[in-house]
Design a protein around this motif. Structure first.
Motif, PDB file in Angstrom:
ATOM      1  N   VAL A 142       8.893   1.656  38.727  1.00  0.00           N
ATOM      2  CA  VAL A 142       7.414   1.425  39.051  1.00  0.00           C
ATOM      3  C   VAL A 142       7.440   1.350  40.802  1.00  0.00           C
ATOM      4  O   VAL A 142       8.355   0.795  41.479  1.00  0.00           O
ATOM      5  CB  VAL A 142       6.774   0.362  38.432  1.00  0.00           C
ATOM      6  N   PRO A 143       6.123   1.683  41.474  1.00  0.00           N
ATOM      7  CA  PRO A 143       5.987   1.770  42.520  1.00  0.00           C
ATOM      8  C   PRO A 143       5.895   0.240  42.898  1.00  0.00           C
ATOM      9  O   PRO A 143       5.316  -0.386  42.499  1.00  0.00           O
ATOM     10  CB  PRO A 143       4.702   2.304  42.964  1.00  0.00           C
TER      11      PRO A 143
ATOM     12  N   ALA B   8       4.079  -4.147  34.385  1.00  0.00           N
ATOM     13  CA  ALA B   8       3.438  -3.830  35.752  1.00  0.00           C
ATOM     14  C   ALA B   8       3.499  -2.551  35.727  1.00  0.00           C
ATOM     15  O   ALA B   8       4.526  -2.032  35.770  1.00  0.00           O
ATOM     16  CB  ALA B   8       3.611  -4.772  36.703  1.00  0.00           C
ATOM     17  N   ASN B   9       2.350  -1.865  36.457  1.00  0.00           N
ATOM     18  CA  ASN B   9       2.442  -0.768  36.922  1.00  0.00           C
ATOM     19  C   ASN B   9       2.479  -0.413  38.441  1.00  0.00           C
ATOM     20  O   ASN B   9       2.769   0.609  39.099  1.00  0.00           O
ATOM     21  CB  ASN B   9       1.386   0.081  36.505  1.00  0.00           C
ATOM     22  N   ARG B  10       2.276  -1.707  39.156  1.00  0.00           N
ATOM     23  CA  ARG B  10       2.269  -1.620  40.633  1.00  0.00           C
ATOM     24  C   ARG B  10       2.844  -3.073  40.932  1.00  0.00           C
ATOM     25  O   ARG B  10       2.268  -3.949  40.183  1.00  0.00           O
ATOM     26  CB  ARG B  10       1.272  -1.195  41.020  1.00  0.00           C
TER      27      ARG B  10
ATOM     28  N   ILE C 238       4.349 -12.121  45.670  1.00  0.00           N
ATOM     29  CA  ILE C 238       4.650 -11.207  44.873  1.00  0.00           C
ATOM     30  C   ILE C 238       3.403 -11.154  44.055  1.00  0.00           C
ATOM     31  O   ILE C 238       3.080 -12.049  43.184  1.00  0.00           O
ATOM     32  CB  ILE C 238       5.862 -11.245  44.206  1.00  0.00           C
ATOM     33  N   ALA C 239       2.729  -9.759  43.959  1.00  0.00           N
ATOM     34  CA  ALA C 239       1.540  -9.702  43.102  1.00  0.00           C
ATOM     35  C   ALA C 239       1.911  -8.478  42.301  1.00  0.00           C
ATOM     36  O   ALA C 239       2.387  -7.325  42.697  1.00  0.00           O
ATOM     37  CB  ALA C 239       0.308  -9.287  43.976  1.00  0.00           C
ATOM     38  N   ASP C 240       1.443  -8.267  40.875  1.00  0.00           N
ATOM     39  CA  ASP C 240       1.576  -7.512  39.881  1.00  0.00           C
ATOM     40  C   ASP C 240       0.281  -7.303  39.229  1.00  0.00           C
ATOM     41  O   ASP C 240      -0.591  -8.133  39.265  1.00  0.00           O
ATOM     42  CB  ASP C 240       2.716  -7.512  39.131  1.00  0.00           C
ATOM     43  N   ASP C 241      -0.044  -5.969  38.530  1.00  0.00           N
ATOM     44  CA  ASP C 241      -1.035  -5.703  37.867  1.00  0.00           C
ATOM     45  C   ASP C 241      -0.831  -5.872  36.327  1.00  0.00           C
ATOM     46  O   ASP C 241      -1.675  -5.043  35.674  1.00  0.00           O
ATOM     47  CB  ASP C 241      -1.792  -4.477  38.406  1.00  0.00           C
TER      48      ASP C 241
ATOM     49  N   PRO D 131      -4.583 -14.032  31.641  1.00  0.00           N
ATOM     50  CA  PRO D 131      -4.205 -13.041  30.691  1.00  0.00           C
ATOM     51  C   PRO D 131      -5.075 -11.963  31.105  1.00  0.00           C
ATOM     52  O   PRO D 131      -6.283 -11.886  31.435  1.00  0.00           O
ATOM     53  CB  PRO D 131      -4.769 -13.837  29.489  1.00  0.00           C
ATOM     54  N   ALA D 132      -4.521 -10.672  31.310  1.00  0.00           N
ATOM     55  CA  ALA D 132      -4.951  -9.335  31.546  1.00  0.00           C
ATOM     56  C   ALA D 132      -5.553  -9.231  32.935  1.00  0.00           C
ATOM     57  O   ALA D 132      -6.312  -8.405  33.122  1.00  0.00           O
ATOM     58  CB  ALA D 132      -6.109  -9.115  30.477  1.00  0.00           C
ATOM     59  N   GLY D 133      -4.820 -10.350  33.841  1.00  0.00           N
ATOM     60  CA  GLY D 133      -5.525 -10.402  35.318  1.00  0.00           C
ATOM     61  C   GLY D 133      -4.396 -10.151  36.276  1.00  0.00           C
ATOM     62  O   GLY D 133      -4.683 -10.564  37.374  1.00  0.00           O
ATOM     63  N   GLY D 134      -3.227 -10.033  35.684  1.00  0.00           N
ATOM     64  CA  GLY D 134      -1.997  -9.841  36.732  1.00  0.00           C
ATOM     65  C   GLY D 134      -1.510 -11.238  37.158  1.00  0.00           C
ATOM     66  O   GLY D 134      -2.128 -12.097  36.599  1.00  0.00           O
ATOM     67  N   THR D 135      -0.500 -11.057  37.727  1.00  0.00           N
ATOM     68  CA  THR D 135      -0.008 -12.515  38.408  1.00  0.00           C
ATOM     69  C   THR D 135       0.379 -12.387  39.896  1.00  0.00           C
ATOM     70  O   THR D 135       0.714 -11.388  40.502  1.00  0.00           O
ATOM     71  CB  THR D 135       1.457 -12.617  37.652  1.00  0.00           C
ATOM     72  N   ARG D 136       0.153 -13.681  40.293  1.00  0.00           N
ATOM     73  CA  ARG D 136       0.550 -13.768  42.016  1.00  0.00           C
ATOM     74  C   ARG D 136       1.285 -14.963  42.198  1.00  0.00           C
ATOM     75  O   ARG D 136       1.013 -16.090  41.551  1.00  0.00           O
ATOM     76  CB  ARG D 136      -0.462 -13.809  42.875  1.00  0.00           C
TER      77      ARG D 136
END
Length: 344
Positions: free
Chosen positions: A231-232, A271-273, A289-292, A326-331
Protein backbone atom coordinates in the motif's frame (compact mmCIF):
# COMPACT_ATOMS: atom_id res chain seq x y z
CA UNK A 1 -10.07 34.26 67.50
CA UNK A 2 -6.62 34.36 69.07
CA UNK A 3 -6.71 30.57 69.21
CA UNK A 4 -7.21 30.28 65.42
CA UNK A 5 -3.49 29.89 64.71
CA UNK A 6 -3.26 26.86 66.99
CA UNK A 7 -6.44 25.45 65.47
CA UNK A 8 -5.12 25.79 61.91
CA UNK A 9 -1.87 24.02 62.78
CA UNK A 10 -3.84 20.77 63.05
CA UNK A 11 -5.73 21.21 59.77
CA UNK A 12 -4.27 19.06 57.05
CA UNK A 13 -5.88 20.25 53.82
CA UNK A 14 -7.51 23.26 52.22
CA UNK A 15 -10.97 21.79 52.63
CA UNK A 16 -10.30 21.35 56.35
CA UNK A 17 -8.72 24.76 56.93
CA UNK A 18 -11.49 26.79 55.28
CA UNK A 19 -14.42 25.45 57.40
CA UNK A 20 -12.42 26.10 60.58
CA UNK A 21 -11.72 29.67 59.45
CA UNK A 22 -15.40 30.19 58.66
CA UNK A 23 -16.55 28.82 62.04
CA UNK A 24 -14.01 30.92 63.96
CA UNK A 25 -14.89 34.14 62.12
CA UNK A 26 -18.61 33.59 62.62
CA UNK A 27 -18.13 32.98 66.34
CA UNK A 28 -15.70 35.86 66.82
CA UNK A 29 -17.64 38.52 64.88
CA UNK A 30 -21.10 37.26 65.85
CA UNK A 31 -22.27 37.02 62.23
CA UNK A 32 -25.14 35.01 60.83
CA UNK A 33 -22.94 33.22 58.32
CA UNK A 34 -19.41 33.15 56.88
CA UNK A 35 -18.16 31.70 53.62
CA UNK A 36 -14.56 31.28 52.39
CA UNK A 37 -13.68 31.31 48.69
CA UNK A 38 -10.39 30.47 46.98
CA UNK A 39 -9.29 31.35 43.49
CA UNK A 40 -9.12 28.49 40.97
CA UNK A 41 -7.24 28.93 37.72
CA UNK A 42 -8.07 26.88 34.64
CA UNK A 43 -7.44 27.20 30.93
CA UNK A 44 -10.68 29.19 30.71
CA UNK A 45 -9.58 31.75 33.33
CA UNK A 46 -9.77 32.37 37.08
CA UNK A 47 -12.85 32.04 39.30
CA UNK A 48 -13.69 32.00 43.01
CA UNK A 49 -14.76 28.65 44.41
CA UNK A 50 -16.43 28.29 47.83
CA UNK A 51 -14.53 25.73 49.90
CA UNK A 52 -15.72 26.38 53.46
CA UNK A 53 -18.78 27.84 55.12
CA UNK A 54 -20.52 28.11 58.47
CA UNK A 55 -24.20 29.01 58.92
CA UNK A 56 -24.84 28.83 55.17
CA UNK A 57 -24.52 26.34 52.35
CA UNK A 58 -21.46 26.45 50.10
CA UNK A 59 -23.51 27.43 47.06
CA UNK A 60 -26.51 29.05 48.76
CA UNK A 61 -27.25 32.49 47.22
CA UNK A 62 -26.49 35.38 49.60
CA UNK A 63 -24.95 38.86 49.52
CA UNK A 64 -22.15 39.54 52.03
CA UNK A 65 -22.34 42.44 54.41
CA UNK A 66 -18.56 42.44 54.90
CA UNK A 67 -15.86 40.95 52.69
CA UNK A 68 -12.06 40.98 52.83
CA UNK A 69 -9.55 39.52 50.36
CA UNK A 70 -7.17 36.70 51.18
CA UNK A 71 -3.72 37.97 50.22
CA UNK A 72 -0.59 35.83 50.18
CA UNK A 73 2.75 37.11 48.86
CA UNK A 74 0.93 40.10 47.31
CA UNK A 75 -1.34 37.75 45.37
CA UNK A 76 -5.10 37.55 45.70
CA UNK A 77 -5.94 33.92 46.50
CA UNK A 78 -9.53 34.24 47.75
CA UNK A 79 -12.02 36.06 49.96
CA UNK A 80 -13.81 35.80 53.29
CA UNK A 81 -17.45 36.84 53.03
CA UNK A 82 -19.51 37.57 56.12
CA UNK A 83 -23.27 37.86 56.43
CA UNK A 84 -24.98 40.47 58.66
CA UNK A 85 -24.14 40.64 62.33
CA UNK A 86 -26.53 38.97 64.71
CA UNK A 87 -26.90 42.30 66.51
CA UNK A 88 -26.04 45.76 65.29
CA UNK A 89 -23.77 46.66 62.39
CA UNK A 90 -20.13 46.09 61.55
CA UNK A 91 -17.67 48.60 62.97
CA UNK A 92 -14.26 49.68 61.65
CA UNK A 93 -12.62 47.50 64.28
CA UNK A 94 -14.50 44.48 62.89
CA UNK A 95 -13.09 45.20 59.44
CA UNK A 96 -9.54 45.58 60.79
CA UNK A 97 -9.86 42.40 62.79
CA UNK A 98 -11.15 40.47 59.77
CA UNK A 99 -8.27 41.76 57.61
CA UNK A 100 -5.77 40.61 60.23
CA UNK A 101 -7.42 37.24 60.41
CA UNK A 102 -7.56 37.09 56.60
CA UNK A 103 -3.78 37.39 56.39
CA UNK A 104 -3.38 34.56 58.87
CA UNK A 105 -5.98 32.44 57.11
CA UNK A 106 -4.42 33.13 53.68
CA UNK A 107 -1.09 31.75 54.88
CA UNK A 108 -2.77 28.65 56.32
CA UNK A 109 -4.86 28.07 53.20
CA UNK A 110 -1.85 28.52 50.93
CA UNK A 111 0.24 26.13 53.02
CA UNK A 112 -2.59 23.59 53.02
CA UNK A 113 -2.91 23.92 49.24
CA UNK A 114 0.84 23.37 48.82
CA UNK A 115 0.64 20.31 51.07
CA UNK A 116 -2.22 18.93 48.97
CA UNK A 117 -0.33 19.60 45.75
CA UNK A 118 2.76 17.91 47.18
CA UNK A 119 0.71 14.87 48.23
CA UNK A 120 -0.82 14.65 44.74
CA UNK A 121 2.60 14.91 43.11
CA UNK A 122 4.00 12.24 45.43
CA UNK A 123 1.08 9.99 44.54
CA UNK A 124 1.72 10.60 40.85
CA UNK A 125 5.45 9.92 41.27
CA UNK A 126 4.66 6.67 43.09
CA UNK A 127 2.28 5.67 40.30
CA UNK A 128 4.90 6.45 37.66
CA UNK A 129 7.51 4.50 39.63
CA UNK A 130 5.22 1.47 39.74
CA UNK A 131 4.50 1.75 36.03
CA UNK A 132 8.20 2.13 35.28
CA UNK A 133 9.05 -0.94 37.34
CA UNK A 134 6.33 -2.94 35.59
CA UNK A 135 7.49 -1.61 32.23
CA UNK A 136 11.07 -2.66 32.89
CA UNK A 137 9.89 -6.11 33.94
CA UNK A 138 7.95 -6.47 30.69
CA UNK A 139 10.97 -5.26 28.72
CA UNK A 140 13.24 -7.83 30.38
CA UNK A 141 10.67 -10.53 29.67
CA UNK A 142 10.34 -9.39 26.07
CA UNK A 143 14.12 -9.36 25.63
CA UNK A 144 14.34 -12.88 27.05
CA UNK A 145 11.59 -14.02 24.69
CA UNK A 146 13.42 -12.29 21.83
CA UNK A 147 16.67 -14.09 22.65
CA UNK A 148 14.87 -17.42 22.72
CA UNK A 149 13.25 -16.64 19.37
CA UNK A 150 16.61 -15.75 17.86
CA UNK A 151 18.12 -18.93 19.29
CA UNK A 152 15.23 -20.96 17.84
CA UNK A 153 15.52 -19.24 14.45
CA UNK A 154 19.26 -19.92 14.34
CA UNK A 155 18.81 -23.55 15.43
CA UNK A 156 15.92 -24.32 13.07
CA UNK A 157 17.12 -22.20 10.17
CA UNK A 158 20.72 -21.16 9.62
CA UNK A 159 22.21 -23.92 11.78
CA UNK A 160 20.40 -26.64 9.83
CA UNK A 161 21.51 -25.06 6.57
CA UNK A 162 25.14 -25.04 7.75
CA UNK A 163 24.87 -28.71 8.77
CA UNK A 164 23.54 -29.50 5.29
CA UNK A 165 26.41 -27.53 3.73
CA UNK A 166 28.96 -29.55 5.72
CA UNK A 167 27.35 -32.79 4.57
CA UNK A 168 27.34 -31.65 0.95
CA UNK A 169 30.99 -30.52 1.20
CA UNK A 170 31.90 -33.96 2.56
CA UNK A 171 30.03 -35.58 -0.35
CA UNK A 172 31.84 -33.41 -2.89
CA UNK A 173 35.21 -34.34 -1.40
CA UNK A 174 34.40 -38.02 -1.72
CA UNK A 175 33.16 -37.53 -5.30
CA UNK A 176 36.36 -35.82 -6.37
CA UNK A 177 38.25 -39.14 -6.22
CA UNK A 178 35.54 -41.18 -7.97
CA UNK A 179 33.77 -38.86 -10.41
CA UNK A 180 35.12 -35.30 -10.86
CA UNK A 181 32.18 -34.38 -13.12
CA UNK A 182 29.65 -35.29 -10.49
CA UNK A 183 31.74 -33.47 -7.89
CA UNK A 184 31.59 -30.30 -10.01
CA UNK A 185 27.78 -30.47 -9.99
CA UNK A 186 27.75 -30.96 -6.22
CA UNK A 187 30.14 -28.04 -5.72
CA UNK A 188 27.90 -25.80 -7.84
CA UNK A 189 24.94 -26.77 -5.65
CA UNK A 190 27.10 -26.17 -2.59
CA UNK A 191 27.90 -22.66 -3.83
CA UNK A 192 24.21 -21.89 -4.39
CA UNK A 193 23.25 -23.29 -0.99
CA UNK A 194 26.00 -21.26 0.67
CA UNK A 195 24.72 -18.10 -1.00
CA UNK A 196 21.20 -18.87 0.24
CA UNK A 197 22.45 -19.52 3.77
CA UNK A 198 24.25 -16.18 3.67
CA UNK A 199 21.03 -14.41 2.59
CA UNK A 200 19.09 -16.13 5.37
CA UNK A 201 21.73 -15.08 7.90
CA UNK A 202 21.57 -11.49 6.66
CA UNK A 203 17.77 -11.55 6.91
CA UNK A 204 18.01 -12.83 10.48
CA UNK A 205 20.51 -10.11 11.38
CA UNK A 206 18.30 -7.52 9.68
CA UNK A 207 15.44 -8.47 11.98
CA UNK A 208 17.68 -7.90 15.01
CA UNK A 209 19.15 -4.60 13.85
CA UNK A 210 19.18 -3.50 10.21
CA UNK A 211 22.68 -2.58 8.98
CA UNK A 212 21.33 0.37 7.00
CA UNK A 213 20.13 1.91 10.28
CA UNK A 214 23.68 1.88 11.60
CA UNK A 215 25.32 2.89 8.32
CA UNK A 216 22.89 5.37 6.75
CA UNK A 217 20.65 6.65 9.54
CA UNK A 218 17.01 6.54 10.59
CA UNK A 219 15.39 8.23 7.59
CA UNK A 220 16.97 5.98 4.94
CA UNK A 221 16.39 2.86 7.05
CA UNK A 222 12.67 3.65 7.31
CA UNK A 223 12.38 4.52 3.63
CA UNK A 224 14.11 1.27 2.66
CA UNK A 225 11.88 -0.81 4.92
CA UNK A 226 8.66 0.80 3.69
CA UNK A 227 9.52 0.77 -0.02
CA UNK A 228 8.39 -2.84 -0.48
CA UNK A 229 4.91 -2.57 1.04
CA UNK A 230 1.71 -3.32 -0.93
CA UNK A 231 0.00 0.00 0.00
CA UNK A 232 1.19 3.58 -0.48
CA UNK A 233 3.32 4.79 2.41
CA UNK A 234 4.36 8.43 2.54
CA UNK A 235 7.32 9.53 4.64
CA UNK A 236 7.71 13.16 5.73
CA UNK A 237 10.71 14.59 7.55
CA UNK A 238 10.44 17.94 9.30
CA UNK A 239 13.86 19.29 10.22
CA UNK A 240 15.35 15.79 9.91
CA UNK A 241 18.01 15.48 7.22
CA UNK A 242 19.52 12.33 5.80
CA UNK A 243 22.67 13.04 7.76
CA UNK A 244 20.78 13.59 11.02
CA UNK A 245 21.81 11.06 13.62
CA UNK A 246 20.51 10.28 17.09
CA UNK A 247 21.82 7.91 19.76
CA UNK A 248 21.57 4.27 18.69
CA UNK A 249 18.87 3.42 21.24
CA UNK A 250 16.69 6.32 20.03
CA UNK A 251 17.09 5.40 16.37
CA UNK A 252 16.37 1.75 17.16
CA UNK A 253 13.23 2.59 19.14
CA UNK A 254 11.95 4.94 16.40
CA UNK A 255 12.69 2.42 13.63
CA UNK A 256 10.99 -0.55 15.27
CA UNK A 257 8.08 1.67 16.35
CA UNK A 258 7.46 2.56 12.71
CA UNK A 259 7.87 -1.05 11.56
CA UNK A 260 5.50 -2.43 14.21
CA UNK A 261 2.90 0.28 13.65
CA UNK A 262 2.95 -0.20 9.88
CA UNK A 263 2.72 -3.97 10.27
CA UNK A 264 -0.28 -3.58 12.57
CA UNK A 265 -1.94 -1.21 10.10
CA UNK A 266 -1.55 -3.75 7.29
CA UNK A 267 -2.39 -6.82 9.35
CA UNK A 268 -5.25 -5.61 11.53
CA UNK A 269 -6.55 -2.31 10.15
CA UNK A 270 -6.77 -3.10 6.41
CA UNK A 271 -5.30 0.35 5.72
CA UNK A 272 -5.13 1.75 2.19
CA UNK A 273 -2.73 4.56 3.05
CA UNK A 274 -0.11 5.08 5.74
CA UNK A 275 1.69 8.30 6.61
CA UNK A 276 4.93 8.39 8.58
CA UNK A 277 6.09 11.75 9.89
CA UNK A 278 9.43 12.38 11.58
CA UNK A 279 10.12 15.73 13.21
CA UNK A 280 13.25 16.99 14.93
CA UNK A 281 12.42 18.75 18.20
CA UNK A 282 14.73 21.03 20.22
CA UNK A 283 15.25 18.27 22.76
CA UNK A 284 14.07 15.13 21.04
CA UNK A 285 12.48 13.32 18.13
CA UNK A 286 8.78 13.07 17.28
CA UNK A 287 7.52 10.05 15.38
CA UNK A 288 3.95 9.81 14.08
CA UNK A 289 2.36 6.95 12.15
CA UNK A 290 -1.18 7.46 10.83
CA UNK A 291 -3.37 5.13 8.79
CA UNK A 292 -6.87 5.25 7.29
CA UNK A 293 -7.80 1.77 8.50
CA UNK A 294 -10.75 0.52 10.51
CA UNK A 295 -9.43 1.83 13.85
CA UNK A 296 -10.24 0.48 17.30
CA UNK A 297 -11.03 1.50 20.87
CA UNK A 298 -7.64 1.92 22.66
CA UNK A 299 -9.10 1.31 26.12
CA UNK A 300 -10.30 -2.12 24.99
CA UNK A 301 -6.83 -3.31 23.92
CA UNK A 302 -4.73 -4.97 26.63
CA UNK A 303 -1.61 -7.10 26.51
CA UNK A 304 -1.01 -6.33 22.85
CA UNK A 305 2.04 -5.28 20.88
CA UNK A 306 1.05 -1.68 21.58
CA UNK A 307 1.90 -2.24 25.24
CA UNK A 308 5.38 -3.43 24.25
CA UNK A 309 5.83 -0.36 22.06
CA UNK A 310 4.80 1.90 24.94
CA UNK A 311 7.22 0.09 27.26
CA UNK A 312 10.09 0.60 24.86
CA UNK A 313 9.33 4.30 24.43
CA UNK A 314 8.77 4.93 28.15
CA UNK A 315 11.96 3.08 29.08
CA UNK A 316 13.85 5.79 27.17
CA UNK A 317 11.99 8.55 29.01
CA UNK A 318 9.57 9.19 26.14
CA UNK A 319 5.81 9.16 25.76
CA UNK A 320 3.55 7.24 23.39
CA UNK A 321 0.04 8.47 22.58
CA UNK A 322 -2.48 6.29 20.75
CA UNK A 323 -5.37 8.07 19.04
CA UNK A 324 -7.94 5.83 17.41
CA UNK A 325 -11.63 5.16 17.10
CA UNK A 326 -13.65 2.54 15.22
CA UNK A 327 -13.83 3.38 11.50
CA UNK A 328 -11.70 6.45 12.15
CA UNK A 329 -8.14 5.26 11.54
CA UNK A 330 -5.28 5.19 14.01
CA UNK A 331 -2.43 7.54 14.93
CA UNK A 332 0.57 6.63 17.05
CA UNK A 333 2.56 9.62 18.31
CA UNK A 334 5.84 9.09 20.15
CA UNK A 335 8.15 11.75 21.55
CA UNK A 336 11.63 10.50 22.35
CA UNK A 337 13.98 12.74 24.36
CA UNK A 338 17.35 12.98 22.62
CA UNK A 339 19.81 15.43 21.19
CA UNK A 340 20.74 15.24 17.55
CA UNK A 341 24.34 14.19 17.02
CA UNK A 342 26.79 14.86 14.22
CA UNK A 343 27.35 11.72 12.10
CA UNK A 344 30.87 10.37 12.06
Amino acid sequence: MARLGTTLEHALGTYEVAPRVAATVRLGLRTRWVRVHVERRTTEGASLEPIGADGIGLHEPASPALSVPLIHADKHIGTIDCGPKEEGAFQATDHELLETLGRQAALAIRNAALASELAERLTEIERQARELAASRTRIVQAEEAGRRRIERDIHDGVQQELVALLAKARLARNQLARDPGLAATTLAELQADTRQALEDLRELAHGIHPPVLTDRGLLEAIEGQLARLPVPVYVEADGLGRDSRYPAEIEGAAYFLVCEAVTNALKHAAANRIDVRLAALPGGLRVEIADDGRGFEPSGVAGSGLRRLADRVEALGGQLEIVSRPAGGTRLIAVLPARETVPA
